[in-house]
Motif scaffolding. Structure first.
Motif, PDB file in Angstrom:
ATOM      1  N   LEU A  89     -10.103 -10.260  -7.390  1.00 30.55           N
ATOM      2  CA  LEU A  89      -9.502  -9.482  -6.324  1.00 30.55           C
ATOM      3  C   LEU A  89      -8.611  -8.454  -6.997  1.00 30.55           C
ATOM      4  O   LEU A  89      -7.728  -8.795  -7.780  1.00 30.55           O
ATOM      5  N   ASP A  90      -8.848  -7.183  -6.724  1.00 30.13           N
ATOM      6  CA  ASP A  90      -8.168  -6.117  -7.450  1.00 30.13           C
ATOM      7  C   ASP A  90      -6.839  -5.715  -6.824  1.00 30.13           C
ATOM      8  O   ASP A  90      -5.838  -5.627  -7.514  1.00 30.13           O
ATOM      9  N   HIS A  91      -6.819  -5.426  -5.518  1.00 27.14           N
ATOM     10  CA  HIS A  91      -5.571  -5.006  -4.891  1.00 27.14           C
ATOM     11  C   HIS A  91      -5.660  -5.078  -3.372  1.00 27.14           C
ATOM     12  O   HIS A  91      -6.734  -5.232  -2.819  1.00 27.14           O
ATOM     13  N   VAL A  92      -4.503  -4.939  -2.734  1.00 23.06           N
ATOM     14  CA  VAL A  92      -4.403  -4.792  -1.290  1.00 23.06           C
ATOM     15  C   VAL A  92      -3.804  -3.415  -1.048  1.00 23.06           C
ATOM     16  O   VAL A  92      -2.902  -2.983  -1.774  1.00 23.06           O
ATOM     17  N   ASN A  93      -4.316  -2.703  -0.045  1.00 26.22           N
ATOM     18  CA  ASN A  93      -3.857  -1.363   0.281  1.00 26.22           C
ATOM     19  C   ASN A  93      -3.175  -1.410   1.646  1.00 26.22           C
ATOM     20  O   ASN A  93      -3.770  -1.896   2.604  1.00 26.22           O
ATOM     21  N   ILE A  94      -1.943  -0.901   1.721  1.00 28.50           N
ATOM     22  CA  ILE A  94      -1.198  -0.887   2.981  1.00 28.50           C
ATOM     23  C   ILE A  94      -0.794   0.547   3.306  1.00 28.50           C
ATOM     24  O   ILE A  94      -0.249   1.261   2.458  1.00 28.50           O
ATOM     25  N   HIS A 131      -7.255  -2.013   3.463  1.00 31.94           N
ATOM     26  CA  HIS A 131      -8.437  -2.646   2.859  1.00 31.94           C
ATOM     27  C   HIS A 131      -8.005  -3.616   1.774  1.00 31.94           C
ATOM     28  O   HIS A 131      -6.862  -3.626   1.362  1.00 31.94           O
ATOM     29  N   PHE A 132      -8.947  -4.430   1.338  1.00 31.55           N
ATOM     30  CA  PHE A 132      -8.742  -5.202   0.128  1.00 31.55           C
ATOM     31  C   PHE A 132      -9.870  -4.858  -0.815  1.00 31.55           C
ATOM     32  O   PHE A 132     -10.908  -4.348  -0.407  1.00 31.55           O
ATOM     33  N   ALA A 133      -9.643  -5.085  -2.100  1.00 31.09           N
ATOM     34  CA  ALA A 133     -10.586  -4.592  -3.099  1.00 31.09           C
ATOM     35  C   ALA A 133     -10.892  -5.636  -4.153  1.00 31.09           C
ATOM     36  O   ALA A 133     -10.021  -6.385  -4.571  1.00 31.09           O
ATOM     37  N   PHE A 134     -12.153  -5.641  -4.570  1.00 28.39           N
ATOM     38  CA  PHE A 134     -12.603  -6.486  -5.658  1.00 28.39           C
ATOM     39  C   PHE A 134     -13.029  -5.598  -6.816  1.00 28.39           C
ATOM     40  O   PHE A 134     -13.553  -4.511  -6.612  1.00 28.39           O
ATOM     41  N   MET A 135     -12.808  -6.059  -8.031  1.00 33.48           N
ATOM     42  CA  MET A 135     -13.370  -5.413  -9.205  1.00 33.48           C
ATOM     43  C   MET A 135     -14.716  -6.085  -9.443  1.00 33.48           C
ATOM     44  O   MET A 135     -14.860  -7.289  -9.190  1.00 33.48           O
ATOM     45  N   ALA A 136     -15.700  -5.322  -9.897  1.00 36.17           N
ATOM     46  CA  ALA A 136     -17.042  -5.869 -10.048  1.00 36.17           C
ATOM     47  C   ALA A 136     -17.770  -5.180 -11.195  1.00 36.17           C
ATOM     48  O   ALA A 136     -17.282  -4.226 -11.791  1.00 36.17           O
ATOM     49  N   SER A 137     -18.965  -5.658 -11.467  1.00 36.87           N
ATOM     50  CA  SER A 137     -19.875  -5.004 -12.406  1.00 36.87           C
ATOM     51  C   SER A 137     -21.240  -4.935 -11.728  1.00 36.87           C
ATOM     52  O   SER A 137     -21.533  -5.716 -10.826  1.00 36.87           O
ATOM     53  N   GLY A 138     -22.071  -3.989 -12.146  1.00 38.63           N
ATOM     54  CA  GLY A 138     -23.407  -3.843 -11.569  1.00 38.63           C
ATOM     55  C   GLY A 138     -23.473  -2.771 -10.490  1.00 38.63           C
ATOM     56  O   GLY A 138     -24.141  -2.950  -9.468  1.00 38.63           O
ATOM     57  N   LEU A 139     -22.809  -1.631 -10.709  1.00 36.46           N
ATOM     58  CA  LEU A 139     -22.725  -0.556  -9.722  1.00 36.46           C
ATOM     59  C   LEU A 139     -24.082  -0.096  -9.209  1.00 36.46           C
ATOM     60  O   LEU A 139     -24.325  -0.091  -8.004  1.00 36.46           O
TER      61      LEU A 139
END
Length: 138
Positions: free
Chosen positions: A19-24, A83-91
């Motif tokens: 989980l990368d971040h929360v945006n407010i 929003h909430f954000a995930f970091m990932a691989s495989g764009l």
């Protein structure tokens, strides 16, 4: 609450990392920064030069909370989590899957960092950002 061990997505092509971040969204940027520094213990830090104002607050070396300044909070009386954000691989595989399945999405690149953000909405309309490192850009 129903928990499922199986879903319709085949995650072999794309892999979530964390989980990368929360945006407010907030119309009280200064007060929010002060609260999250003084009360929660986060640290105001570096932020890419977006075309809109805001702040990134860090937990250790990660920008865990992103604040975006808006004119008014009146449109969302229950809060301003954007929003909430995930970091990932495989764009490329993830985008191909979204396009193949007809899932609406938007893509943008973060200034200076070069990371790619792919934004989708869940069935309730919540925005989820799946972010990929700059080295995966075509």
């Amino acid at each position: 609450m129903r928990h499922s061990r199986h879903n319709n997505w085949e995650w072999t092509a794309m892999s979530l990392t964390y989980l990368d971040h929360v945006n407010i969204r907030t119309s009280k940027l200064t007060e929010m920064v002060r609260f999250y520094e003084d009360v929660v213990g986060l640290t105001d830090g570096a932020r890419p030069p977006f075309s809109f104002s805001g702040a990134w607050l860090y937990c250790g070396d990660r920008a865990a909370l992103h604040l975006v300044e808006v004119a008014s909070n009146e449109s969302a009386p229950d809060g301003q989590i954007d929003h909430f954000a995930f970091m990932a691989s495989g764009l490329s595989n993830f985008v191909a899957k979204l396009e193949n399945d007809g899932v609406e999405h938007s893509i943008r690149t973060i200034p200076e960092l070069g990371n790619t953000q792919v934004n989708v909405r869940d069935p309730d309309g919540n925005r989820i950002e799946i972010q990929f490192p700059a080295n995966e850009n075509d």
